[in-house]
Design an enzyme around this catalytic site. Structure first.
Site: not given
Length: 335
Positions: A56, A58, A86, A89
């Site tokens: 992701h 992040e 999420c 992360c």
């Protein structure tokens, strides 16, 4: 420059990363890490390209920031991300000891900064990262809408309570001798899409081939290719037919009604027969008993000839079931 303008500036850089992700075919989410007014690292969504579920935006930015700073603890850093983080992360940010996270659009499905849950507000955790919400939220949300809009323009939509196999995963989809046929207007199916393998829709059908509990219509692909009068059906929940998410949907009376409705759409010969594998004999007997109770005539059936069955492999068997959620019907069948 005041704090609000500073947040918008850094979020603008995160938005640029999100646009790059969209160009690459990834969900458009971008992130940057800032410390002491200086850009430390950038990241964008890349799980598809990297075949990495943790990639992701992040996490990508956090990894780069840790490399630049030479420390997995990112004390005093702020992470800007275009979409609410999420749980994965958020956990990574808390472990990194981020001072602050700033996000744009909220995520009602997986957001872990207040939308679905709020990991940052858990008093039991030994570190608490400050959260700022809604910076450039409209621009962040619009990027996601623009990305998903053409993908959601589906002339053949799927019910919310069903799963569907991606045709790109099916190995015989390019067969010139056989083709997939779909029905989605059967009254008893209530919008679920029914699939059968046959050469031409509307052709006179003299044999309907039924699969077993561990196979699907592809097992008859050779028979279908050789005889336009053979039509191989996928029961709902199997093969390329839609798959209800709840196993309890698979009631015998429901399958009987769907089969009857489907049969009404076919151009069948007077000598129509069903090929029923031995492992489906008990199910078929119960189905016939139910049909007799309802006053319907008995269907003629026989075991499929061995010559009609194609060579079968685990890869063929698994093709329509990309994950366990697609197997509700087969898990319910023994009951």
């Amino acid at each position: 420059m005041n704090e609000a303008l500073s947040d918008e500036h850094w979020m603008g850089l995160a938005l640029a990363q999100a646009r790059e992700a969209a160009v690459a075919g990834e969900v458009p989410v971008g992130a940057v890490v800032v410390k002491d007014g200086r850009l430390i690292a950038s990241g964008r969504n890349a799980p598809i390209a990297g075949q990495d579920p943790t990639a992701h935006a992040e996490v990508v930015a956090l990894r780069e920031a840790a490399r630049v700073l030479g420390n997995y603890r990112l004390d005093g850093c702020t992470l800007y991300v275009t979409l609410e983080p999420c749980a994965m992360c958020s956990g990574a940010m808390l472990h990194a000891r981020l001072a602050r996270v700033v996000f744009g659009a909220s995520d009602a499905r997986t957001g872990a900064a207040g939308s679905v849950l709020n990991l940052y507000a858990q008093p039991q955790l030994n570190h608490h990262t400050q959260v700022t919400r809604g910076v450039c939220a409209e621009a962040s949300a619009q990027l996601l809408k623009d990305f998903f809009k053409p993908r959601r323009s589906n002339p053949d939509p799927l019910r919310e309570d069903a799963l569907r196999t991606d045709l790109a995963t099916v190995p015989w989809i390019d067969w010139p001798e056989a083709c997939s046929q779909f029905w989605r207007d059967l009254p008893s199916a209530s919008g679920w899409r029914v699939h059968a393998l046959g050469q031409a829709r509307g052709a006179a059908v003299h044999t309907i081939a039924l699969h077993g509990p561990d196979t699907w219509s592809a097992i008859y692909r050779d028979a279908v290719a050789q005889d336009a009068g053979v039509l191989a059906l996928d029961l709902l929940g199997f093969g390329l037919s839609d798959k209800p998410k709840k196993a309890t949907q698979h009631r015998l009376a429901w399958h009987a009604a769907v089969l009857a409705d489907w049969l009404q759409t076919l151009n069948t010969t007077d000598t129509l027969r069903w090929w029923v594998p031995p492992e489906m004999a008990l199910w078929w007997a119960q189905l016939e008993a139910l049909r007799q109770e309802q006053g319907h005539p008995t269907w003629q059936s026989e075991a499929p000839p061995s010559s009609a069955l194609a060579a079968w492999s685990r890869a063929w068997a698994d093709a329509p079931y990309p994950d366990k959620g697609h197997r509700q019907a087969s898990s319910h069948w023994p009951r």
